[in-house]
Design an enzyme around this catalytic site. Structure first.
Site, mmCIF file in Angstrom:
data_model
loop_
_atom_site.group_PDB
_atom_site.id
_atom_site.type_symbol
_atom_site.label_atom_id
_atom_site.label_comp_id
_atom_site.label_asym_id
_atom_site.label_seq_id
_atom_site.Cartn_x
_atom_site.Cartn_y
_atom_site.Cartn_z
ATOM 1 N N GLY A 16 0.825 -1.209 0.000
ATOM 2 C CA GLY A 16 0.000 0.000 0.000
ATOM 3 C C GLY A 16 0.854 1.252 0.000
ATOM 4 O O GLY A 16 2.022 1.216 -0.383
ATOM 5 N N LEU A 18 0.560 3.652 -2.011
ATOM 6 C CA LEU A 18 0.962 3.592 -3.421
ATOM 7 C C LEU A 18 1.522 4.921 -3.911
ATOM 8 O O LEU A 18 1.117 5.991 -3.478
ATOM 9 C CB LEU A 18 -0.240 3.199 -4.290
ATOM 10 N N HIS A 22 4.666 2.255 -8.022
ATOM 11 C CA HIS A 22 3.694 1.147 -8.080
ATOM 12 C C HIS A 22 2.813 1.275 -9.321
ATOM 13 O O HIS A 22 2.525 0.288 -9.999
ATOM 14 C CB HIS A 22 2.772 1.181 -6.853
ATOM 15 N N GLN A 46 7.971 -9.175 7.799
ATOM 16 C CA GLN A 46 9.195 -8.624 7.199
ATOM 17 C C GLN A 46 9.702 -7.391 7.938
ATOM 18 O O GLN A 46 10.666 -6.768 7.504
ATOM 19 C CB GLN A 46 9.014 -8.350 5.705
ATOM 20 N N ASP A 134 14.163 -2.091 -4.994
ATOM 21 C CA ASP A 134 14.499 -3.095 -3.981
ATOM 22 C C ASP A 134 15.274 -4.212 -4.675
ATOM 23 O O ASP A 134 14.762 -5.319 -4.887
ATOM 24 C CB ASP A 134 13.222 -3.624 -3.337
ATOM 25 N N SER A 170 7.468 4.570 -0.447
ATOM 26 C CA SER A 170 6.410 4.948 0.504
ATOM 27 C C SER A 170 7.037 5.599 1.731
ATOM 28 O O SER A 170 6.425 6.429 2.390
ATOM 29 C CB SER A 170 5.622 3.709 0.924
HETATM 30 O O1 PAF Z 1 8.170 -4.450 -1.858
HETATM 31 C C1 PAF Z 1 7.180 -4.553 -1.096
HETATM 32 O O2 PAF Z 1 6.316 -3.685 -1.025
HETATM 33 C C2 PAF Z 1 7.059 -5.788 -0.210
HETATM 34 O O3 PAF Z 1 8.297 -6.212 0.239
HETATM 35 C C3 PAF Z 1 6.278 -6.923 -0.872
HETATM 36 C C4 PAF Z 1 6.974 -7.458 -2.096
HETATM 37 C C5 PAF Z 1 4.884 -6.443 -1.239
HETATM 38 C C6 PAF Z 1 6.121 -8.085 0.110
HETATM 39 O O4 PAF Z 1 5.461 -7.691 1.266
#
Ligand code: PAF
Length: 266
Positions: A16, A18, A22, A46, A134, A170
């Site tokens: 989210g 966004l 994205h 995570q 990333d 974000s």
């Molecule tokens: O990159 C992200 O936003 C997150 O690490 C992901 C890939 C949605 C997994 O939670």
């Protein structure tokens, strides 16, 4: 979702908050897929205990409007129980997740790997889209799909930047206005090192250039976690640059941690 659509199902996994990065992935996906799913799940596994899980920006209404503006068919926003309820399995990716983000954020990539596998399966995606900002996450996902023989295609897209070069994220929302004005130095420094590394012929020269890049940031009060040259697939450090390698950086400005990278092309 795959069965219902009888076509090509694309997934853009997100947490989210966004932004244009994205939306760029979604626009690319829209062109290639019959059913386009955007997942919206702030994945607790995570985040480390002292990280920003609690304050991660959440605004499902805004995200939903943004996603539908670029043609997303389904916004998949499960809750934590729907994703993890009663689970005892997690996915551990060795090697590629050991260094950099993996070393500084223990458990982070176990959480990413596990949720990515679950989202792929829950959605029944044929193809999934990730942003190269990333870089290590992309390498981890590539490894999972290869090692677990997953029947899914992956697409990786270039980092989308603000007009001053700052990589969209974000977490940029956390920057104070003063730190926001200093943040573009990260990409400026990466670009400077990119140019210098094109001429580097020895491990000593490479190290000097990387050290100089780190120093530029430290002199401007960035706390640099790493500034390194790596193989973009294995994430192993390199001392002679080759095409496709990347310079990666993670640095903290005030309380905000920013990551970025640039890929070498000759
Ligand atoms: O990159 C992200 O936003 C997150 O690490 C992901 C890939 C949605 C997994 O939670």
């Amino acid at each position: 979702m795959r069965a219902a659509s009888q076509g090509r199902v694309g997934l853009v996994p997100t947490m989210g908050a966004l932004h244009d990065g994205h939306l760029t992935l979604m626009r690319e996906a829209r062109k290639e897929c019959d059913l386009l799913v955007c997942s919206l799940f702030v994945n607790p596994t995570q985040f480390g205990p002292n990280e920003d899980f609690g304050k991660y920006p959440r605004d499902e209404t805004r995200d939903s409007e943004m996603a539908s503006s670029v043609g997303v068919d389904v916004l998949f926003a499960p809750n934590v129980d729907e994703v993890y309820g009663g689970n005892t399995t997690s996915v551990l990716v060795k090697g590629v997740s050991d260094l950099w983000e993996g070393a500084l954020r223990p458990g982070h990539f176990d959480g990413v790997a596990t949720v990515v596998c679950k989202l792929f399966n829950m959605v029944g995606a044929n193809v999934a889209y990730f942003g190269l900002k990333d870089l290590q996450q992309c390498a981890v996902v590539r490894r999972i799909v290869h090692d677990l023989n997953m029947r899914i295609e992956l697409r990786f897209s270039d980092t989308v930047r603000e007009s001053d070069g700052l990589a969209m994220s974000s977490r940029n929302a956390y920057l104070s206005s003063e730190d926001r004005s200093r943040a573009p130095l990260i990409y400026q420094t990466l670009s400077k090192c990119f140019d210098a590394l094109r001429q580097a012929k020895s491990p000593q020269e490479t190290l000097q250039i990387l050290h100089a890049g780190k120093t530029i940031l430290e002199d401007e009060e960035f706390a640099v976690d790493y500034f390194a040259l790596v193989d973009s697939n294995t994430m192993e450090p390199k001392d002679i640059p080759g095409t496709g390698d990347s310079i990666i950086v993670a640095a903290r400005l005030g309380k905000t941690r920013l990551i970025d990278n640039i890929q070498l092309v000759y």
